[in-house]
Design a protein around this motif. Structure first.
Motif, PDB file in Angstrom:
ATOM      1  N   ALA A 170       0.860  -1.182   0.000  1.00 17.37           N
ATOM      2  CA  ALA A 170       0.000   0.000   0.000  1.00 17.37           C
ATOM      3  C   ALA A 170       0.898   1.235   0.000  1.00 17.37           C
ATOM      4  N   VAL A 171       0.558   2.199  -0.839  1.00 19.34           N
ATOM      5  CA  VAL A 171       1.300   3.456  -0.915  1.00 19.34           C
ATOM      6  C   VAL A 171       0.323   4.574  -0.602  1.00 19.34           C
ATOM      7  N   PRO A 172       0.224   4.946   0.679  1.00 21.69           N
ATOM      8  CA  PRO A 172      -0.712   6.017   1.038  1.00 21.69           C
ATOM      9  C   PRO A 172      -0.236   7.356   0.483  1.00 21.69           C
ATOM     10  N   THR A 200       4.643  19.132  -4.839  1.00 21.37           N
ATOM     11  CA  THR A 200       5.734  18.224  -4.488  1.00 21.37           C
ATOM     12  C   THR A 200       5.184  16.860  -4.110  1.00 21.37           C
ATOM     13  N   ARG A 201       4.110  16.830  -3.325  1.00 20.75           N
ATOM     14  CA  ARG A 201       3.498  15.543  -2.960  1.00 20.75           C
ATOM     15  C   ARG A 201       3.067  14.784  -4.209  1.00 20.75           C
ATOM     16  N   ALA A 202       2.422  15.469  -5.143  1.00 17.51           N
ATOM     17  CA  ALA A 202       1.965  14.812  -6.372  1.00 17.51           C
ATOM     18  C   ALA A 202       3.140  14.280  -7.188  1.00 17.51           C
ATOM     19  N   ALA A 203       4.213  15.051  -7.274  1.00 16.69           N
ATOM     20  CA  ALA A 203       5.389  14.619  -8.035  1.00 16.69           C
ATOM     21  C   ALA A 203       6.055  13.413  -7.379  1.00 16.69           C
ATOM     22  N   VAL A 204       6.160  13.431  -6.054  1.00 17.59           N
ATOM     23  CA  VAL A 204       6.755  12.294  -5.335  1.00 17.59           C
ATOM     24  C   VAL A 204       5.909  11.047  -5.540  1.00 17.59           C
ATOM     25  N   GLU A 205       4.599  11.170  -5.372  1.00 15.97           N
ATOM     26  CA  GLU A 205       3.717  10.012  -5.564  1.00 15.97           C
ATOM     27  C   GLU A 205       3.822   9.467  -6.981  1.00 15.97           C
ATOM     28  N   ALA A 206       3.841  10.354  -7.967  1.00 13.08           N
ATOM     29  CA  ALA A 206       3.935   9.911  -9.361  1.00 13.08           C
ATOM     30  C   ALA A 206       5.228   9.151  -9.608  1.00 13.08           C
ATOM     31  N   GLN A 207       6.318   9.661  -9.084  1.00 13.39           N
ATOM     32  CA  GLN A 207       7.611   9.004  -9.291  1.00 13.39           C
ATOM     33  C   GLN A 207       7.661   7.659  -8.576  1.00 13.39           C
ATOM     34  N   LEU A 208       7.156   7.611  -7.344  1.00  9.72           N
ATOM     35  CA  LEU A 208       7.125   6.343  -6.614  1.00  9.72           C
ATOM     36  C   LEU A 208       6.286   5.308  -7.355  1.00  9.72           C
ATOM     37  N   LEU A 209       5.098   5.707  -7.781  1.00 11.00           N
ATOM     38  CA  LEU A 209       4.215   4.772  -8.477  1.00 11.00           C
ATOM     39  C   LEU A 209       4.815   4.299  -9.785  1.00 11.00           C
ATOM     40  N   ARG A 210       5.409   5.220 -10.530  1.00  8.81           N
ATOM     41  CA  ARG A 210       6.022   4.835 -11.801  1.00  8.81           C
ATOM     42  C   ARG A 210       7.064   3.741 -11.564  1.00  8.81           C
ATOM     43  N   ILE A 236      -1.110  -0.911  -4.210  1.00 11.30           N
ATOM     44  CA  ILE A 236      -2.370  -0.252  -3.874  1.00 11.30           C
ATOM     45  C   ILE A 236      -2.044   1.238  -3.849  1.00 11.30           C
ATOM     46  N   THR A 237      -2.589   1.983  -4.786  1.00 11.80           N
ATOM     47  CA  THR A 237      -2.183   3.368  -5.003  1.00 11.80           C
ATOM     48  C   THR A 237      -2.816   4.345  -4.009  1.00 11.80           C
ATOM     49  N   PRO A 238      -2.194   5.532  -3.872  1.00  8.93           N
ATOM     50  CA  PRO A 238      -2.782   6.565  -2.997  1.00  8.93           C
ATOM     51  C   PRO A 238      -4.204   6.927  -3.398  1.00  8.93           C
TER      52      PRO A 238
END
Length: 143
Positions: A40-42, A51-61, A72-74
């Protein structure tokens, strides 16, 4: 079989060199756990919304490129929790995961950094943790 539950992040990605550095930290964390299967990636905490959106996008990618774990995506976590709050869902089963990858954006000695923790859901123990410095365009170094 892979299951991609939901992705609703559309931001510019970091340069390939920068993305590689955050990926190294993520790989080190996941390699520290022999049994990470469903992660799970909250939503990221701290920092500003961009910055939060960019970090989440990079982690998910990167996580989705690994092909070893189910993610399991945010966005999916947020949707299920919102449904729970409105009384539209009656179980947290869809959120069941063996590990949680927590990301927090922090100010580290005047630089923006991403602190990551891999937590085992059954024990609550932190399996591994790491930090990557985040520049305006994305991650710039890992430690």
């Amino acid at each position: 079989m892979r299951l991609i539950l939901a992705i609703s992040v559309s931001v510019g990605l970091a340069s390939s060199a920068s993305a590689t550095e955050l990926a190294v930290v993520v790989d080190e964390l996941l390699d520290a756990s022999a049994d990470a299967v469903r992660i799970a990636v909250p939503p990221s905490t701290g920092g500003d919304a961009d910055t939060r959106a960019a970090v989440e996008a990079q982690l998910l990618r990167h996580l989705l490129e690994r092909e070893n774990e189910e993610i399991i995506t945010p966005a999916y976590i947020t949707r299920v929790l919102d449904e729970q709050a409105r009384g539209e869902a009656n179980a947290y089963g869809p959120l069941a995961a063996d590990h949680v990858l927590i990301s927090e954006i922090v100010d580290a000695a005047g630089e923006v950094a991403v602190e990551l923790r891999l937590v085992h859901t059954e024990t609550g123990g932190v399996i591994a943790q790491g930090r990557a410095v985040w520049s305006a365009g994305g991650p710039s170094s890992a430690s």
